[in-house]
Write a protein that holds these residues in place. Structure first.
Motif, PDB file in Angstrom:
ATOM      1  N   SER A  87       0.817  -1.484  -0.010  1.00 44.01           N
ATOM      2  CA  SER A  87      -0.013  -0.050   0.031  1.00 44.01           C
ATOM      3  C   SER A  87       0.965   1.394   0.170  1.00 44.01           C
ATOM      4  CB  SER A  87      -0.917  -0.060   1.460  1.00 44.01           C
ATOM      5  OG  SER A  87      -1.933  -1.115   1.204  1.00 44.01           O
ATOM      6  N   ARG A 117     -13.762   0.472  -0.085  1.00 42.63           N
ATOM      7  CA  ARG A 117     -14.944   1.244  -0.059  1.00 42.63           C
ATOM      8  C   ARG A 117     -15.745   0.952  -1.524  1.00 42.63           C
ATOM      9  NH1 ARG A 117     -15.111   8.096  -0.133  1.00 42.63           N
ATOM     10  NH2 ARG A 117     -17.144   8.216   0.956  1.00 42.63           N
ATOM     11  N   THR A 122     -12.638   1.308  -4.456  1.00 41.54           N
ATOM     12  CA  THR A 122     -11.181   1.899  -3.953  1.00 41.54           C
ATOM     13  C   THR A 122     -10.986   1.311  -2.593  1.00 41.54           C
ATOM     14  OG1 THR A 122     -11.856   3.949  -5.406  1.00 41.54           O
ATOM     15  CG2 THR A 122      -9.935   3.904  -3.739  1.00 41.54           C
ATOM     16  N   TYR A 124      -8.363   1.887   0.606  1.00 42.11           N
ATOM     17  CA  TYR A 124      -7.897   2.773   1.528  1.00 42.11           C
ATOM     18  C   TYR A 124      -6.923   2.471   2.278  1.00 42.11           C
ATOM     19  CZ  TYR A 124     -11.405   6.090  -0.305  1.00 42.11           C
ATOM     20  OH  TYR A 124     -12.233   7.038  -1.366  1.00 42.11           O
ATOM     21  N   TRP A 125      -5.740   2.613   2.420  1.00 39.58           N
ATOM     22  CA  TRP A 125      -4.748   2.402   3.667  1.00 39.58           C
ATOM     23  C   TRP A 125      -4.349   3.769   4.322  1.00 39.58           C
ATOM     24  CZ3 TRP A 125      -0.194   4.469   4.952  1.00 39.58           C
ATOM     25  CH2 TRP A 125       0.796   3.860   5.849  1.00 39.58           C
ATOM     26  N   LEU A 136      -2.463   8.907   3.716  1.00 35.70           N
ATOM     27  CA  LEU A 136      -3.508   8.107   3.059  1.00 35.70           C
ATOM     28  C   LEU A 136      -3.293   7.793   1.929  1.00 35.70           C
ATOM     29  CD1 LEU A 136      -5.454   9.192   5.737  1.00 35.70           C
ATOM     30  CD2 LEU A 136      -7.249   8.677   4.463  1.00 35.70           C
ATOM     31  N   THR A 138      -4.330   5.327  -1.755  1.00 41.14           N
ATOM     32  CA  THR A 138      -5.561   4.657  -2.358  1.00 41.14           C
ATOM     33  C   THR A 138      -5.028   3.735  -3.605  1.00 41.14           C
ATOM     34  OG1 THR A 138      -6.128   6.619  -3.675  1.00 41.14           O
ATOM     35  CG2 THR A 138      -7.226   6.382  -1.627  1.00 41.14           C
ATOM     36  N   TRP A 146      -0.475   2.239  -6.232  1.00 42.34           N
ATOM     37  CA  TRP A 146      -1.175   3.188  -5.074  1.00 42.34           C
ATOM     38  C   TRP A 146      -0.645   4.386  -4.949  1.00 42.34           C
ATOM     39  CZ3 TRP A 146      -4.103   1.374  -1.142  1.00 42.34           C
ATOM     40  CH2 TRP A 146      -4.437  -0.070  -0.907  1.00 42.34           C
ATOM     41  N   LEU A 149      -3.278   9.837  -1.291  1.00 45.05           N
ATOM     42  CA  LEU A 149      -4.539  10.601  -1.333  1.00 45.05           C
ATOM     43  C   LEU A 149      -4.302  11.965  -0.563  1.00 45.05           C
ATOM     44  CD1 LEU A 149      -7.684  10.735  -2.039  1.00 45.05           C
ATOM     45  CD2 LEU A 149      -7.895   9.978   0.136  1.00 45.05           C
ATOM     46  N   GLY A 187     -12.603  11.635   1.520  1.00 41.82           N
ATOM     47  CA  GLY A 187     -11.488  10.740   2.272  1.00 41.82           C
ATOM     48  C   GLY A 187     -10.328  11.862   2.526  1.00 41.82           C
ATOM     49  N   LYS A 188     -10.333  13.080   2.195  1.00 46.19           N
ATOM     50  CA  LYS A 188      -9.111  13.789   2.123  1.00 46.19           C
ATOM     51  C   LYS A 188      -8.996  14.837   3.510  1.00 46.19           C
ATOM     52  CE  LYS A 188      -8.754  14.370  -2.703  1.00 46.19           C
ATOM     53  NZ  LYS A 188      -8.582  15.368  -3.842  1.00 46.19           N
TER      54      LYS A 188
END
Length: 530
Positions: A87, A117, A122, A124-125, A136, A138, A146, A149, A187-188
């Motif tokens: 990731s 998600r 997607t 997400y790590w 983060l 993605t 990867w 994000l 998610g940001k």
């Protein structure tokens, strides 16, 4: 100046691991037909986050100073796993992770989260690095690519990610004081965070959050390091209040000499069954995954299914279809243009100094006399309870002062390899390579044995016994024809203290003590078990 750990981390580092009673010994405990044995994969893969997408299971683990970070493993039956990707493609957290502005040993990627998600297909790590901020990443596929994000200016320490039924993303995190953060729709950014639980004194330290929703209730699965597991439950939404319930404490280990199963995560199969993937402290090898079935009480609490009061050495195989995955043993000839996902570098590599394509080519990337400061050292997890790594080494391109070979790498290390000094070339076994508790080098090694070699090609072998306990040895040997091997030097006694966290690894290295320019090639790596 080296950043110090916060006081509560020092408290954890001062805890004593609780060893489990002997239950299993040997590589393959005798199990009945239709059963699997623990550990399901005897490799150093701590802090598991495990989840399912369709009929596929994914597993994320800690890697600290190794790069790429946060490996993702894939399975179809929860028992057989293969490496699929990473990731964190590179530890872009500062120059110390490049071995240029210091060193990042026992830093980097700690317990982090990985989840999927469905609304945007997607992965997400996320993970907190250096107690500073959370990174983060993605990807649309675990194989990658990867991409970073965002970064969030809050340390989601030991975090778990929940994607709720309405697609809202929540993160549970913290040590003793457990909090929940809500992320923005993209998610940001962080929309809100709130402390939802404070561990009472009779429980003590809690961390390692994993976040779930079941039958309308919210659950935060947390560990008491290194001998217990608790779960927090809320029937009033993700922000609580939460009630604590003990899942296990001082449960007997399924691995002889190993610690109590703890941390990790819960996962539900497509058939509705639940399992708990924990890890067991099993040094010198590291922290290895063990799997047990879980049932739920009528009032909504998980219960680990035990065997004679302990975590079972074996259980009935999950009711899941079989599916072939890449085995952990085998031969790698480094074909193609990329390393396989089972490989990780010690810190970030200098990518101008190595290549693959019908062999691994390593140019010297560092002038040093210290293995711990040498860039482009390539590592591979050891497969327990014992396994052997064998490399073919073409050393004809070495320069004066170069050192290359195969190591057992940890805070106490040893290696077998080639030394070139002037016109003299010899094979040496070097031990007593050590670090102190702050991960500074205290000894660059002692030559314990040597022999003159010629011809430009040699086979190097390390056999490592990583069963939990003291006195476990690594044996170093060599061959001039690839058939007959001779031991060189004494057996190397591996340390089994847990404070370095990561277990021993096989490591291929090539560094210069005088000037850059030398090159070696490894056409073949083989990992085998007895």
């Amino acid at each position: 100046m080296r950043r110090r750990f916060p006081r509560w981390i020092n408290i954890i580092l001062g805890m004593v691991l609780t060893a489990g009673a002997p239950v299993v010994a040997g590589a393959a405990p005798a199990v009945a037909a239709g059963q699997y044995s623990n550990p399901v994969l005897w490799e150093d893969l701590a802090d598991a986050d495990v989840f399912r997408v369709g009929d596929t299971y994914y597993y994320s683990a800690s890697t600290m100073h190794y790069s790429p970070g946060a490996p993702v493993l894939r399975s179809y039956d929860l028992v057989h796993w293969e490496f699929a990707g990473h990731s964190v493609p590179r530890l872009d957290f500062g120059s110390k992770y490049d071995l240029t502005g210091g060193r990042g040993y026992v830093r980097g990627v700690w317990a982090s989260f990985l989840n999927y998600r469905p609304s945007n297909s997607t992965f997400y790590w996320g993970g907190c690095v250096d107690f500073n901020k959370t990174y983060l990443y993605t990807a649309k596929s675990v194989e990658g690519p990867w991409n970073q994000l965002t970064t969030i200016n809050n340390c989601y320490y030991d975090a778990g990610l929940l994607v709720d039924d309405d697609d809202t993303m929540y993160v549970s995190y913290g040590n003793t004081n457990i909090s929940v953060a809500q992320l923005s729709a993209d998610g940001k950014t962080q929309v809100r965070t709130q402390q939802v639980f404070s561990s009472p004194s009779n429980i003590g330290t809690l961390e390692g959050s994993r976040f779930y929703k079941r039958n309308g209730s919210y659950y935060i699965f947390v560990t008491h390091p290194a001998n217990g597991q608790y779960i927090l439950k809320s029937t009033n939404g993700p922000f609580g209040p939460y009630t604590a319930h003990q899942v296990l404490l001082n449960m007997r280990s399924p691995i002889s000499g190993g610690g109590v199963p703890h941390q990790g995560g819960l996962v539900q199969t497509q058939n509705g069954d639940w399992y708990y993937m924990a890890f067991v402290d099993a040094y010198p090898g590291g922290r290895v995954p063990v799997l047990a079935p879980v049932t739920w009480t009528s009032d909504g609490w998980p219960v680990v299914q035990t065997v004679n009061g302990g975590w079972g050495a074996s259980y009935p195989f999950p009711n899941l279809p079989s599916h072939e995955v890449k085995p952990p043993t085998g031969v790698d000839t480094f074909a193609g243009t990329a390393l396989g996902p089972e490989w990780e570098w010690n810190h970030n590599p200098d990518n101008t100094k190595w290549s693959v394509d019908n062999g691994l080519r390593l140019q010297t990337a560092t002038v040093t006399n210290d293995l711990y400061s040498a860039r482009d050292t390539l590592t591979h997890r050891i497969l327990g309870p014992s396994s052997t790594a064998t490399i073919t080494l073409d050393y004809s391109g070495m320069k004066d002062g170069d050192r290359t070979g195969l190591a057992l790498l940890r805070d106490s290390s040893a290696w077998i390899g080639v030394k070139r000094d002037g016109t003299n070339t010899k094979l040496a076994m070097v031990n007593n390579i050590t670090m102190d508790g702050n991960w500074n080098t205290t000894n660059t090694g002692t030559e314990a044995a040597s022999t003159t070699i010629s011809g430009g090609r040699i086979w190097l072998r390390v056999t490592a016994d990583i069963r939990p306990g003291t006195g476990r040895q690594g044996i170093f040997s060599y061959s001039t024809d690839g058939v007959t091997f001779r031991q060189l030097g004494p057996g190397f006694v591996m340390g089994n203290a847990w404070q370095f966290f990561m277990g021993y690894r096989f490591a291929v290295f090539n560094y210069a003590t005088k000037s850059l320019g030398g090159t070696v090639t490894v056409p073949r790596f083989e990992l085998s078990t007895p």
